[in-house]
Motif scaffolding. Structure first.
Motif: not given
Length: 836
Positions: A732-733, A741-743, A754
């Motif tokens: 998910t990330h 933490m980037i989705p 991203l």
């Protein structure tokens, strides 16, 4: 006796039939085959005193042929030569030649397949390819093969291609006779639309009267065009020395005979005729033919199960037959109401009736004969399978065949009546309830063109109105027709046929009847055409076919009707003749054919389940009421129907659920083994029974459905191993160098991406990858204000080439932020500047 061309080949014909049982005789119009051949063969030794049966395709030709042959013998019809047609016969114990028509010969074969006392059957004018002639020949051939090797069969025609029929008859010899045709000059005129054909015919007739001598024969499509042309000619005031005669099958015999004979007062005669005058009969005095080039025929539609009366161009063979009528007695002239170019595009020959007719009568005859499959018999053209099967289906509905397609006792009784199976069934059912007299009138009306519809209010298609008019005529005579001689002559013949049908059913003739039973009786004949009102002059038949009235009338308000005649053109057929069916009769006589259905459906208007109990007669709903307690399975299926109908948007999709679906779609797209489920709209709707149906128990409406958690339901589609694989290969990330933490956005399974601020990616050497490193993420690099400044799937290339241009722009707009010279050596940060 006058020498006729046929006399030259009669010795050859006699010799052939003394050696062979079958023969084909091709004789041009005017050769004399119809009246001379039966007489010439009457005393042949192989006949052994037996009778000759000659089948004529038309009643007028049968009577005329019998009359001429009898006069040749100086006898009255009914002595040596007689005839039998439907509802009329003139024969005696001394009759040796019987001229028969329609189903008479078929009845003879059915009653006595061995044909005791009959030595020969002649099929005259076989080129017309009448359905009864095809049936008769098929049955006669089997009778000859199985029971009567000595039976002679002779097929006679004017234009028939001889080879196929000769082969059918066991490679029978073909004998050719040239006719006594005189030269006929042909004039092509301008083509005229069908709507104006009466005017064009009248003009052509007027020209012929001025240019030619003798009587004129005019070919028109049907009785309507004949009447309209007669009216046009009346306007032209042609003079007292010219008389107009009409000739079509619905006319009484005396009117037909009047058209055939020369005028008793020596006047010049114009005969307005249908294709009935193409062959067999010789009309005295004809020197000129005016041909409209059209014919009217009934074509059966296997698509709808309905017959349709159509007007079409005649074939070249038919046009030549018509033209030949002008050269029977002397040189003549033919005026064709079309161009020479159009003539070249006419069909070569007329389509045989067996290829486009209602085959229910054929199916009944073969069932009585003991044959279920027509392929067991010999045919010039095998009956079309689809039309034949529809005929069998109708016979089952009429109780003439059982489930094994064998004839029932009721079916045998129907066949004996010699009527169309629909009408025969109606008469027998009506007899059971004591209403045969009214049914007889309906049967007679249905076999006629709608002459009693003339003069009614525009749009009145009610059969009951016609029955009332017919009864009024029977009770009041000519007073009821107000001086309409044409209508009166038809009504006279109808009355005679009504009386004969009463006698045939051993009933006392009466003019009483319960008119409110017209709908019930008509439904016996047309149970498949019971229809329910659906508003706007429209009705739905039990077959599912839509029909409609062209205008509002009292019948428009009837809850149920029965349609006897429907124009098959267009999406909805046009009702030409029908009447109301009382719902009480529907329930009493058709309840056993009704089925009760539980209908649990999704109702989009209310957004909920709608449960009803429906009593159905085919496609129509007779009664409907609430269904109080549908089962959970029924409700579940209906909910799925609603979701399939309205789409997956009917569910409440959270962001997490949408992301899960997109991640699963990504796995499906990049799964070489095809194990991951298809979670597209089409895929999920197709698999709804598996992932959704188990969880809709107790739900009834749109609000209930929105309480479902589709993300949880999608997770249930995955095994534990698949969930682990999903987390590993489509996380998910993803953690970026700044520690955030980037989705990952999976909205495009081809290019997941991203979206991250550029400063948080400092120091990252390679483009992040997922799916075990097989798929590079697309990076949407953002400004400090979260606006895209660069999109790349090759991060190293960006650091080398694109970063410095971006840096110049961003440094000017965001001077307080950290913009290092070497992004690969810089510290990634979520802040304005990294901590010292």
């Amino acid at each position: 006796m006058t020498e006729l061309p046929i006399h030259r080949v009669i010795p050859q014909l006699k010799l052939t039939l003394s050696q062979r049982n079958n023969a084909v005789l091709i004789a041009e119009p005017g050769a004399g085959k119809t009246t001379q051949v039966p007489l010439a063969l009457l005393n042949e030794s192989w006949l052994e005193g037996k009778r000759i049966i000659m089948l004529e395709p038309r009643r007028i030709a049968a009577r005329a042929a019998a009359s001429f042959m009898a006069s040749t013998l100086d006898e009255a019809v009914g002595e040596t030569v007689g005839y039998r047609v439907r509802m009329d016969s003139k024969i005696s114990k001394n009759t040796r030649i019987e001229v028969v028509t329609e189903g008479v010969m078929t009845r003879m074969l059915q009653e006595d397949p061995e044909l005791i006392g009959i030595g020969m059957i002649i099929f005259d004018e076989f080129h017309e390819r009448n359905l009864q002639a095809d049936i008769g020949l098929a049955l006669a051939l089997e009778s000859q093969t199985v029971l009567r090797e000595d039976l002679r069969l002779l097929v006679m025609s004017a234009t028939l291609e001889a080879e196929p029929v000769a082969k059918l008859l066991g490679d029978a010899p073909v004998i050719l006779s040239e006719g006594r045709a005189f030269p006929v000059s042909t004039h092509y005129l301008h083509s005229i639309s069908l709507d104006e054909i009466h005017k064009g015919a009248a003009n052509a007739i007027q020209r012929a009267l001025s240019e030619q001598q003798g009587d004129i024969l005019v070919f028109l499509p049907g009785a309507r065009e004949i009447r309209r042309t007669a009216n046009e000619l009346t306007k032209k005031e042609l003079g007292n020395d010219i008389v107009i005669r009409e000739l079509y099958s619905a006319l009484p015999a005396e009117r037909q005979d009047e058209a055939i004979r020369s005028d008793s007062n020596g006047r010049r005669k114009i005969v307005l005729a249908t294709s009935i005058a193409e062959s067999s009969i010789t009309i005295d005095g004809i020197r000129t033919v005016v041909d409209s080039g059209y014919m009217r025929t009934e074509v059966f539609s296997p698509r709808t199960g309905l017959p349709q009366l159509i007007t079409r161009r005649c074939s070249r063979a038919s046009a030549d037959q018509r033209r030949g009528r002008a050269g029977r007695l002397s040189a003549g002239t033919c005026y064709r109401m079309w161009s020479e170019e159009e003539h070249r595009h006419l069909p070569e020959s007329t389509i045989p009736a067996i290829k486009e007719s209602d085959l229910a009568p054929l199916a009944l005859e073969l069932a009585v004969w003991g044959t279920r499959d027509p392929a067991e018999l010999a045919w010039l053209d095998v009956p079309p399978r689809s039309a034949y099967m529809q005929g069998q289906a109708l016979l089952m509905q009429l109780s003439a065949l059982d489930e094994s397609e064998h004839i029932t006792q009721h079916g045998r009784k129907m066949a004996l009546l010699g009527l169309h199976p629909r009408l025969a069934h109606m008469l027998l059912k009506a007899e059971e309830i004591g209403e045969a007299s009214l049914a007889i009138r309906i049967a007679v009306l249905l076999q006629e063109r709608d002459i009693l519809g003339r003069g009614l209010a525009v749009g009145d298609q009610d059969l009951r109105t016609r029955v009332e008019r017919l009864l009024m005529y029977e009770q009041q005579g000519h007073q009821a027709v107000e001086g309409d001689s044409a209508k009166e002559s038809v009504l006279q013949r109808m009355k005679l046929e009504i009386k004969k049908l009463h006698a045939g059913l051993h009933l006392t003739y009466t003019t009483s009847g319960k008119l409110d039973l017209c709908g019930l009786l008509l439904s016996f004949a047309y149970p498949d055409r019971i229809a329910k009102n659906r508003g706007g002059n429209g009705f739905l038949m039990r077959s599912g076919r839509g029909i409609r009235l062209t205008s509002a009338q009292p019948m428009s308000r009837a809850p149920f009707i029965v349609a006897a005649a429907v124009d098959d053109q267009g999406a909805d057929g046009i009702i030409q003749l029908a009447t109301e069916l009382n719902e009480t009769w529907l329930d009493k006589y058709y309840h056993g054919e009704m089925e009760q259905y539980k209908e649990v459906l999704w109702d989009s208007a209310s957004g909920s389940i709608r449960a009803r109990l429906k009593l159905m007669l085919g496609a129509i709903v007779v009664k409907e009421q609430a269904y109080p307690n549908p089962s959970g399975e029924e409700v579940g299926r209906a909910l799925l129907q609603g979701i399939r109908q309205e789409g997956l948007g009917l569910l409440q999709w959270s962001k997490a659920a949408l992301q899960l679906r997109e991640r699963m779609a990504f796995m499906h797209r990049h799964d070489p083994q095809g194990k991951w489920p298809d979670v597209s709209d089409d895929g999920l709707l197709e698999q709804a029974d598996e992932w959704l149906l188990p969880y809709v128990d107790g739900l009834r409406n749109r609000h209930d459905i929105r309480r479902l958690a589709p993300g949880t339901l999608l997770e249930h589609m995955l095994s534990w191993e698949e969930k682990q694989q999903l987390q590993k290969e489509a996380p998910t990330h993803i953690r970026v160098p700044s520690g955030s933490m980037i989705p990952i956005n999976y909205s495009d399974p081809e290019q997941p991406y991203l979206a991250v601020r550029l400063q948080e990616m400092f120091g990252l050497q390679d483009t992040p990858r997922i799916a075990c490193g097989k798929v590079a993420l697309t990076i949407h690099l953002l400004s400090p204000a979260q606006r895209p400044v660069q999109v790349t799937s090759d991060l190293p290339s960006f650091w080398r080439n694109g970063y410095y241009e971006v840096k110049k722009d961003l440094k000017g707009r965001y001077p307080k932020h950290y913009w290092p010279e070497d992004p690969l050596e810089a510290i990634a940060t979520r802040r304005t500047k990294p901590k010292p």
